[in-house]
Design a protein around this motif. Structure first.
Motif, short mmCIF file in Angstrom:
data_model
loop_
_atom_site.label_atom_id
_atom_site.label_comp_id
_atom_site.label_asym_id
_atom_site.label_seq_id
_atom_site.Cartn_x
_atom_site.Cartn_y
_atom_site.Cartn_z
N GLN A 1 56.93 -29.27 -2.29
CA GLN A 1 55.77 -29.80 -3.01
C GLN A 1 54.86 -30.60 -2.08
N PRO A 2 53.61 -30.83 -2.51
CA PRO A 2 52.62 -31.49 -1.65
C PRO A 2 53.08 -32.83 -1.08
N GLU A 3 53.77 -33.64 -1.88
CA GLU A 3 54.17 -34.95 -1.37
C GLU A 3 55.15 -34.83 -0.21
N PHE A 4 56.02 -33.82 -0.24
CA PHE A 4 56.95 -33.62 0.86
C PHE A 4 56.22 -33.08 2.09
N PHE A 5 55.25 -32.21 1.86
CA PHE A 5 54.44 -31.69 2.95
C PHE A 5 53.72 -32.84 3.66
N GLU A 6 53.13 -33.73 2.91
CA GLU A 6 52.42 -34.87 3.50
C GLU A 6 53.39 -35.80 4.22
N ALA A 7 54.60 -35.96 3.68
CA ALA A 7 55.60 -36.81 4.36
C ALA A 7 55.98 -36.24 5.72
N ARG A 8 56.08 -34.92 5.82
CA ARG A 8 56.41 -34.31 7.09
C ARG A 8 55.27 -34.49 8.11
#
Length: 408
Positions: free
Chosen positions: A296-303
């Motif tokens: 999901q987007p929040e995990f993508f941004e965390a990476r």
């Protein structure tokens, strides 16, 4: 594996280890990888001083358009061998499908897998067919990333005619390179070196090649029904060979950057204590930082936040799993805003059947189609799976990069 399996519309990750990553990036690090011992860390970074400086890597990236493309294999090929062996190399299909990619989606790159057995079988022929592929790609404004080794799926590749797809199963004929028995045999190193130096050397000064991906997901345990079939020495051997492979490629002085993408684990930040020897080598030797993310987007941004401190260009070389929350509408605008290059899996629905989700290895989709296509952007006739996705790709690809805008 989650305690409560997801419904078929929300497919699990492509391996049991990766399934846990979907639950939370904060999961215990021991689930994902053992941290590298100090001696392993030292071996992993040996020779890394020869890589491009961050300034050189960033200067290279500023010269590129926003990089957007797909992991490509023609729709009638089931794996890397079928794509590039002389008997099944299909220039007409490649030409047609790369044309669709550029015209319908505005794509300017592709990530394309080679195989070490192709070099063993016919080195001159392999170089000839790579050259033919690059000529077709150039015709459509596409500069590929070429992948040399891969640790995903079938660990026992065999040259010659390839088996046909298992009905309803995701990527049922993909091959690891090298095969597991060759991998653990030190006598194979001369072949591996010849392959890397031969292929990279043939195209080291070729501007049609965008970059070299040395090893895809080197710490992947196989995936699908191949989980648990690794030989005991495999991970140690990859940790040993991977830095050497970077060195073999770099010895040919390529004008293109080298990379190997991280894909699993809790934290990829510089100096993170959970990085294993393989991840340490990937991040220490890569000129540009590449990574995979199907969440999901929040995990993508965390990476992205974890990788920014390396101070190098970032390219996501695998993404898009609609059933797991990695969708064009939600992920691609973030990447464009952050100037992250994006290469999704995959392009045209075909023999690899990656419209099927990962859980099809356990429950084949023989009686029903998935509610959502998992990967892939187009049907076999070139019709977009969703026209809205194609429009979003085109619109974002047309936006000027930050460097282009500043030059105006």
């Amino acid at each position: 594996m989650p305690l409560n399996p997801r419904p078929r519309t929300r497919a699990p990750r492509k391996s049991a280890i990766a399934l846990l990553l979907c639950l939370a990036l904060a999961a215990p690090a021991a689930v994902f990888a053992q941290a590298a011992a100090p001696q392993d860390q030292a071996a992993a970074v040996a020779g890394a001083a020869d890589r491009w400086s961050a300034d050189r890597a960033n200067a290279w990236y500023r010269e590129q358009p926003w990089l957007v493309g797909a992991n490509f294999i023609p729709s009638n090929a089931i794996n890397q061998l079928e794509m590039f062996q002389a008997e099944t190399f299909d220039a007409a299909t490649i030409d047609r499908e790369l044309g669709w990619a550029h015209e319908k989606y505005g794509m300017n790159t592709m990530r394309v897998y080679l195989h070490d057995l192709l070099w063993k079988q016919d080195p001159k022929g392999l170089v000839k067919r790579i050259d033919a592929f690059l000529a077709i790609a150039q015709k459509h404004g596409i500069r590929p990333v070429l992948v040399l080794f891969d640790s995903c799926w079938d660990p026992d590749p065999v040259l010659g005619a390839q088996r046909r797809p298992i009905p309803g199963v995701h990527n049922s004929g993909w091959l690891q390179s090298p095969g597991r028995h060759a991998l653990v045999d030190p006598a194979s190193d001369a072949h591996f070196r010849s392959y890397v130096e031969g292929v990279v050397g043939a195209f080291a000064k070729d501007k049609r090649v965008l970059a070299w991906d040395i090893w895809n997901e080197p710490d992947n345990p196989g995936g699908g029904n191949y989980e648990g079939k690794q030989l005991p020495q495999e991970q140690a051997r990859i940790a040993q060979i991977l830095p050497k492979a970077f060195g073999w490629a770099r010895s040919k002085s390529p004008i293109q950057p080298l990379t190997s993408g991280v894909w699993i684990g809790k934290d990829w930040s510089p100096g993170a204590p959970t990085l294993n020897a393989i991840q340490t080598a990937q991040l220490a030797h890569s000129d540009i930082i590449t990574f995979h993310n199907y969440e999901q987007p929040e995990f993508f941004e965390a990476r992205i936040a974890q990788l920014r401190p390396y101070g190098r260009p970032l390219i996501c070389t695998e993404w898009m799993a609609r059933g797991s929350g990695s969708a064009v509408d939600s992920i691609l605008p973030i990447a464009r805003r952050e100037n992250i290059g994006m290469i999704n899996w995959g392009l045209v629905d075909g023999a690899i059947q990656t419209r099927m989700p990962w859980d099809s290895w356990k429950r084949p989709y023989t009686m029903e189609e998935p509610v959502l296509w998992f990967h892939d952007l187009m049907k076999g006739d070139g019709t977009p799976y969703r026209e809205r996705e194609a429009q979003l790709f085109r619109d974002l690809a047309k936006q000027p990069t930050a460097s282009a805008a500043a030059a105006r």
